[in-house]
Motif scaffolding. Structure first.
Motif, PDB file in Angstrom:
ATOM      1  N   PRO A   1       0.812  -1.229   0.000  1.00  8.87           N
ATOM      2  CA  PRO A   1       0.000   0.000   0.000  1.00  8.87           C
ATOM      3  C   PRO A   1       0.839   1.270   0.000  1.00  8.87           C
ATOM      4  O   PRO A   1       0.461   2.262  -0.638  1.00  8.87           O
ATOM      5  N   TYR A   2       1.987   1.236   0.692  1.00  8.42           N
ATOM      6  CA  TYR A   2       2.853   2.414   0.704  1.00  8.42           C
ATOM      7  C   TYR A   2       3.418   2.674  -0.692  1.00  8.42           C
ATOM      8  O   TYR A   2       3.413   3.813  -1.181  1.00  8.42           O
ATOM      9  N   LEU A   3       3.895   1.622  -1.346  1.00  8.44           N
ATOM     10  CA  LEU A   3       4.425   1.786  -2.701  1.00  8.44           C
ATOM     11  C   LEU A   3       3.343   2.269  -3.655  1.00  8.44           C
ATOM     12  O   LEU A   3       3.592   3.118  -4.518  1.00  8.44           O
ATOM     13  N   ARG A   4       2.147   1.724  -3.507  1.00 11.12           N
ATOM     14  CA  ARG A   4       1.041   2.131  -4.364  1.00 11.12           C
ATOM     15  C   ARG A   4       0.796   3.632  -4.238  1.00 11.12           C
ATOM     16  O   ARG A   4       0.694   4.349  -5.234  1.00 11.12           O
ATOM     17  N   ARG A   5       0.730   4.102  -3.006  1.00 11.21           N
ATOM     18  CA  ARG A   5       0.480   5.523  -2.790  1.00 11.21           C
ATOM     19  C   ARG A   5       1.648   6.371  -3.302  1.00 11.21           C
ATOM     20  O   ARG A   5       1.448   7.418  -3.927  1.00 11.21           O
ATOM     21  N   LEU A   6       2.875   5.916  -3.059  1.00  4.31           N
ATOM     22  CA  LEU A   6       4.055   6.674  -3.464  1.00  4.31           C
ATOM     23  C   LEU A   6       4.132   6.806  -4.981  1.00  4.31           C
ATOM     24  O   LEU A   6       4.391   7.886  -5.522  1.00  4.31           O
ATOM     25  N   LEU A   7       3.880   5.700  -5.683  1.00  2.00           N
ATOM     26  CA  LEU A   7       3.980   5.714  -7.137  1.00  2.00           C
ATOM     27  C   LEU A   7       2.865   6.541  -7.776  1.00  2.00           C
ATOM     28  O   LEU A   7       3.078   7.191  -8.800  1.00  2.00           O
ATOM     29  N   MET A   8       1.701   6.525  -7.174  1.00  2.00           N
ATOM     30  CA  MET A   8       0.570   7.227  -7.763  1.00  2.00           C
ATOM     31  C   MET A   8       0.619   8.737  -7.539  1.00  2.00           C
ATOM     32  O   MET A   8      -0.050   9.487  -8.221  1.00  2.00           O
ATOM     33  N   THR A   9       1.425   9.185  -6.584  1.00  2.00           N
ATOM     34  CA  THR A   9       1.496  10.620  -6.306  1.00  2.00           C
ATOM     35  C   THR A   9       2.466  11.356  -7.217  1.00  2.00           C
ATOM     36  O   THR A   9       2.485  12.590  -7.230  1.00  2.00           O
ATOM     37  N   GLY A  10       3.274  10.607  -7.974  1.00  2.00           N
ATOM     38  CA  GLY A  10       4.269  11.252  -8.813  1.00  2.00           C
ATOM     39  C   GLY A  10       5.438  11.799  -8.025  1.00  2.00           C
ATOM     40  O   GLY A  10       6.173  12.672  -8.502  1.00  2.00           O
ATOM     41  N   ASP A  11       5.637  11.306  -6.811  1.00  2.57           N
ATOM     42  CA  ASP A  11       6.729  11.756  -5.948  1.00  2.57           C
ATOM     43  C   ASP A  11       8.074  11.462  -6.621  1.00  2.57           C
ATOM     44  O   ASP A  11       8.285  10.364  -7.143  1.00  2.57           O
ATOM     45  N   PRO A  12       9.005  12.426  -6.635  1.00  2.00           N
ATOM     46  CA  PRO A  12      10.329  12.178  -7.228  1.00  2.00           C
ATOM     47  C   PRO A  12      11.038  10.981  -6.600  1.00  2.00           C
ATOM     48  O   PRO A  12      11.835  10.314  -7.272  1.00  2.00           O
ATOM     49  N   VAL A  13      10.777  10.710  -5.325  1.00  2.00           N
ATOM     50  CA  VAL A  13      11.384   9.538  -4.689  1.00  2.00           C
ATOM     51  C   VAL A  13      10.924   8.264  -5.374  1.00  2.00           C
ATOM     52  O   VAL A  13      11.696   7.324  -5.561  1.00  2.00           O
TER      53      VAL A  13
END
Length: 223
Positions: free
Chosen positions: A108-120
């Motif tokens: 779930p963390y990766l899903r949220r991170l990838l979907m936000t377009g975060d540079p990280v």
């Protein structure tokens, strides 16, 4: 007074609590106090270990990076490619289930991170793509996979499929009626994946050029 081991355990608890809350609510909506409450420590201890929310976030990202690196290290074994060729999914399934314990907040963390377009997220994806290309080339050299003339793009396509399985697993479970990452659902998903990936997986005990999608011989090889 606590021991050094107690201190390290507390730090891990705080990091894991942050990972869980970030996955559930997003980093912007989570406070240091909430992380401390979930970890069962004081806010002062969170500050002591991580300094700030940015430091806490960095620790969570590093934890996820380490988790994925370990998964890549396991995947780099050409024995895994041999299992893929032979459609032996038991060891692969065990590896995935061990890497993804029930209820883990990593996905779930990766899903949220990838979907936000975060540079990280882009940085992590770039690192994982590099590792995937390396594995494809190593497997190709060992005759276990056909990397093709454009391994960078082929690796990206494979990652899109694999990451899609991880990130959409909850949705596929609702749509298909089985969990593609666990138990019989994993076996069913993997069986169809073998057909899907057949073009880049040479049959066992044969030359890789005999597989569907194999590259034609170069002029030097033909001569």
């Amino acid at each position: 007074m606590g021991t050094v081991q107690d201190d390290r355990t507390a730090r891990a608890r705080v990091r894991d609590a942050a990972l869980e809350l970030f996955a559930a609510h997003g980093e912007d909506r989570v406070t240091m106090r909430q992380v401390a409450e979930l970890a069962g420590v004081s806010p002062a201890l969170v500050v002591h270990h991580f300094g700030s929310k940015a430091g806490l976030r960095e620790a969570v990202v590093e934890h996820v990076r380490t988790w994925m690196d370990e998964l890549f290290d396991l995947s780099a074994d050409t024995g895994l490619a041999e299992d893929l060729q032979a459609s032996e999914w038991s060891s692969i399934g065990e590896m995935l289930q061990q890497a993804l314990p029930e209820g883990s907040p990593v996905i779930p963390y990766l899903r949220r991170l990838l979907m936000t377009g975060d540079p990280v997220a882009t940085q992590l994806l770039r690192e994982w793509h590099r590792r995937t290309v390396e594995i494809f080339r190593a497997w190709d050299a060992a005759g276990k996979l056909i990397a093709g003339p454009d391994p960078q793009t082929r690796a990206a396509m494979a990652m899109s499929s694999d990451l899609g399985t991880l990130l959409l697993a909850d949705h596929w479970q609702q749509i298909l009626g089985f969990d593609p990452l666990r138990g019989e659902g994993l076996a069913r998903w993997a069986d169809e994946a073998m057909r899907f990936y057949g073009a880049i997986l040479p049959p066992p005990d044969t030359g890789k050029d005999s597989a569907i999608g194999a590259r034609p011989p170069s002029p030097e090889e033909a001569s």
